[in-house]
Scaffold this active site. Structure first.
Site, PDB file in Angstrom:
ATOM      1  N   ASP A 134      -5.130   3.762  -0.102  1.00  0.00           N
ATOM      2  CA  ASP A 134      -6.256   3.991   0.801  1.00  0.00           C
ATOM      3  C   ASP A 134      -6.673   5.460   0.735  1.00  0.00           C
ATOM      4  O   ASP A 134      -5.916   6.339   1.140  1.00  0.00           O
ATOM      5  CB  ASP A 134      -5.817   3.631   2.237  1.00  0.00           C
ATOM      6  N   GLU A 146      -4.166  -7.426   5.385  1.00  0.00           N
ATOM      7  CA  GLU A 146      -3.321  -6.282   5.731  1.00  0.00           C
ATOM      8  C   GLU A 146      -2.346  -6.691   6.824  1.00  0.00           C
ATOM      9  O   GLU A 146      -2.731  -7.389   7.778  1.00  0.00           O
ATOM     10  CB  GLU A 146      -4.183  -5.116   6.221  1.00  0.00           C
ATOM     11  N   ARG A 194       0.860  -1.181   0.000  1.00  0.00           N
ATOM     12  CA  ARG A 194       0.000   0.000   0.000  1.00  0.00           C
ATOM     13  C   ARG A 194       0.900   1.236   0.000  1.00  0.00           C
ATOM     14  O   ARG A 194       1.841   1.314   0.809  1.00  0.00           O
ATOM     15  CB  ARG A 194      -0.890   0.007   1.244  1.00  0.00           C
ATOM     16  N   ARG A 240     -13.555  -5.439   3.793  1.00  0.00           N
ATOM     17  CA  ARG A 240     -12.472  -5.249   4.765  1.00  0.00           C
ATOM     18  C   ARG A 240     -12.881  -5.514   6.215  1.00  0.00           C
ATOM     19  O   ARG A 240     -12.026  -5.621   7.075  1.00  0.00           O
ATOM     20  CB  ARG A 240     -11.946  -3.816   4.658  1.00  0.00           C
ATOM     21  N   TYR A 248      -2.934  11.547   5.658  1.00  0.00           N
ATOM     22  CA  TYR A 248      -3.219  10.272   6.329  1.00  0.00           C
ATOM     23  C   TYR A 248      -2.138   9.251   5.986  1.00  0.00           C
ATOM     24  O   TYR A 248      -1.665   9.181   4.846  1.00  0.00           O
ATOM     25  CB  TYR A 248      -4.593   9.710   5.871  1.00  0.00           C
ATOM     26  N   HIS A 269      -9.160   6.624   2.296  1.00  0.00           N
ATOM     27  CA  HIS A 269      -9.592   6.864   3.682  1.00  0.00           C
ATOM     28  C   HIS A 269     -10.875   7.680   3.784  1.00  0.00           C
ATOM     29  O   HIS A 269     -10.942   8.651   4.548  1.00  0.00           O
ATOM     30  CB  HIS A 269      -8.456   7.542   4.449  1.00  0.00           C
ATOM     31  N   TRP A 289     -11.765  12.135   8.349  1.00  0.00           N
ATOM     32  CA  TRP A 289     -10.305  11.987   8.531  1.00  0.00           C
ATOM     33  C   TRP A 289      -9.840  10.728   7.839  1.00  0.00           C
ATOM     34  O   TRP A 289     -10.493   9.703   7.864  1.00  0.00           O
ATOM     35  CB  TRP A 289      -9.941  11.889  10.014  1.00  0.00           C
TER      36      TRP A 289
HETATM   37  C1  CS2 Z   1      -6.293   2.317   7.877  1.00  0.00           C
HETATM   38  C2  CS2 Z   1      -6.249   2.181   9.354  1.00  0.00           C
HETATM   39  O1  CS2 Z   1      -5.055   0.323   7.825  1.00  0.00           O
HETATM   40  C3  CS2 Z   1      -5.885   1.011   7.230  1.00  0.00           C
HETATM   41  O2  CS2 Z   1      -6.394   0.718   6.136  1.00  0.00           O
HETATM   42  O3  CS2 Z   1      -7.510   2.765   7.361  1.00  0.00           O
HETATM   43  O4  CS2 Z   1      -4.928   2.336   9.731  1.00  0.00           O
HETATM   44  C4  CS2 Z   1      -7.091   3.169  10.148  1.00  0.00           C
HETATM   45  O5  CS2 Z   1      -6.666   4.482   9.857  1.00  0.00           O
HETATM   46  C5  CS2 Z   1      -6.921   2.866  11.626  1.00  0.00           C
HETATM   47  O6  CS2 Z   1      -7.264   1.536  11.852  1.00  0.00           O
HETATM   48  C6  CS2 Z   1      -7.784   3.790  12.468  1.00  0.00           C
HETATM   49  O7  CS2 Z   1      -7.669   3.435  13.832  1.00  0.00           O
HETATM   50 MG    MG Z   2      -8.038   1.820   5.565  1.00  0.00          MG
END
Ligand code: CS2
Ligand code: MG
Length: 402
Positions: free
Chosen positions: A210, A339, A147, A283, A159, A212, A402
């Site tokens: 991502d 992941e 990623r 997911r 992010y 997000h 966020w």
């Molecule tokens: C993220 C997460 O891993 C991911 O795909 O979206 O790191 C997410 O930001 C966190 O789990 C939030 O606590």
């Molecule tokens: Mg994510």
């Protein structure tokens, strides 16, 4: 066998975790992850005040009836707090059952469909050069799926970007940090990042990204279209998933595969997405999705719709969740990818476990149960510290995702 006690263990070995330990009259215990990043104490209270009193005396082998008891028996259903609490109980009961039968958990849910579990890692950088270099470092570590996240020119924070080389950890002590977001800057920049990664490392490495939850459907459609030349493995969370049918619009415009659902907590959050094939990977994972019992049902439901799993696996999900997810990944047919954000060494010490990483895959062990334990003494040295996830605003002050 009867449940005699259940302890809600809260600790912060490098970050906050909530772990449920269920004890039985047979001397077998089970573990469940109940961590909800930034809202941990809500789950603690839900477990201690409302669920644990009803758990004592139940037969731990009755995973289905216990799950239904806590789901249907709660008049006020669903939501991440409720489902993380139920998820922890469900994980712990499956752990007990498999240990009592002296089998690794995957043997109870279908046996091995694969010998290893493909994972993806996180590469990131404050700018394009740093991000591209970090991709190379992760290729050298053996990852075959990566990623890629990067700072956005013109934005102070973005992010997914680690600070001063430490592991990426979004939750921070003190009140929520505010970050500025610009969709325009992001959309104009991202294709340049992916173009450079492909030009540098070629076509064989699987690339993921991502978004997000930060785009609208038409913006996601534009991005998906512009990323098509780089054939991503997936574009994740392009749009917040509350309005499932909004993914019909994205689907109309792009063949970039879509992943969604790490914030989902029941099948009802994704029924339309699955049955209309609006996404390619789901997911939602064991801790926030209510446990192994419902996640198995979700995977089986998704299978005829060509949707594969891509379980969430950030560092704010404990090794108990990762172990449980690996057992499910090992057994189901429509596994996609897992992941893998390796936990800090201290976390691995608190949660000794059997699973191991090798050449881009995770391997689950043969230990009875989930194959993970919890060192209460070590954990007790690291008390809970309230931490919040950031919030985001647009340049004009509008609150955003966020
Ligand atoms: C993220 C997460 O891993 C991911 O795909 O979206 O790191 C997410 O930001 C966190 O789990 C939030 O606590
Ligand atoms: Mg994510």
């Amino acid at each position: 066998m009867k449940i005699t006690d259940a302890k809600v263990l809260v600790a912060s070995p490098s970050r906050n975790f909530v772990t449920l330990k269920v004890l039985t009259d047979a001397g077998v215990h089970g573990l469940g992850d109940a961590t909800l990043n930034g809202r941990e104490q809500a789950v603690v209270a839900y477990l201690e005040q409302h669920l644990v009193p009803c758990l004592i005396g139940r037969d731990p082998f009755q995973t289905e009836d216990t799950w239904q008891y806590f789901y249907r028996g709660a008049y006020w259903r669903r939501g991440p707090v409720t489902m993380a609490a139920i998820g922890a109980i469900d994980m712990a009961l499956w752990d007990i059952k498999a240990k009592a039968l002296n089998l690794p958990l995957y043997q109870l849910i279908g046996g091995r469909s694969r010998g290893k579990v493909l994972v993806y890692c996180h590469a990131n950088g404050r700018d394009l050069e740093e991000a591209v270099d970090d991709v190379g470092r992760h290729i050298e570590q053996g990852y075959r799926a990566i990623r890629v996240q990067s700072g956005i020119p013109g934005l102070e924070a973005a992010y997914g970007i680690s600070k001063d080389g430490r592991k990426y950890e979004p939750a921070a002590e003190g009140l929520p940090q505010e970050s500025l977001w610009s969709t325009e800057k992001y959309l104009n920049y991202l294709p340049k990042l992916m173009r450079r990664v492909r030009d540098t490392y070629g076509d064989d490495i699987e690339l993921l990204h991502d978004a997000h939850h930060r785009l609208t459907p038409i913006e996601a459609a534009r991005l998906g279209k512009e990323l098509e030349p780089f054939h991503l493995f997936w574009l994740e969370d392009p749009v917040a998933g509350e309005l499932q049918e909004s993914f019909r619009l994205i689907r109309k415009h792009t063949v970039t595969p879509l992943a969604l659902g790490e914030v989902f907590n029941t099948v009802y959050d994704c029924l339309t997405l699955l049955t209309e094939q609006l996404i390619d990977y789901i997911r939602m994972t064991v801790v926030h999705g209510g446990g192994i019992t419902p996640i198995l049902k979700l995977a089986h439901l998704a299978e005829p719709y060509h949707v594969r799993t891509g379980f969430h696996g950030a560092t704010d999900l404990s090794p108990v969740t990762l172990a449980a997810a690996l057992h499910v990944n090992t057994a189901i047919s429509n596994f996609g990818i897992q992941e893998h954000m390796p936990h800090a060494d201290l976390v691995d010490d608190v949660f000794p476990h059997e699973y191991r990483f090798e050449a881009g895959d995770l391997y689950i062990g043969e230990q009875p149960g989930l194959g993970v334990d919890y060192n209460e003494e070590l954990a007790s040295r690291y008390p809970y510290r309230r931490a919040y996830l950031p919030v985001a605003r647009k340049a004009d002050g509008t609150m955003w995702n966020w």
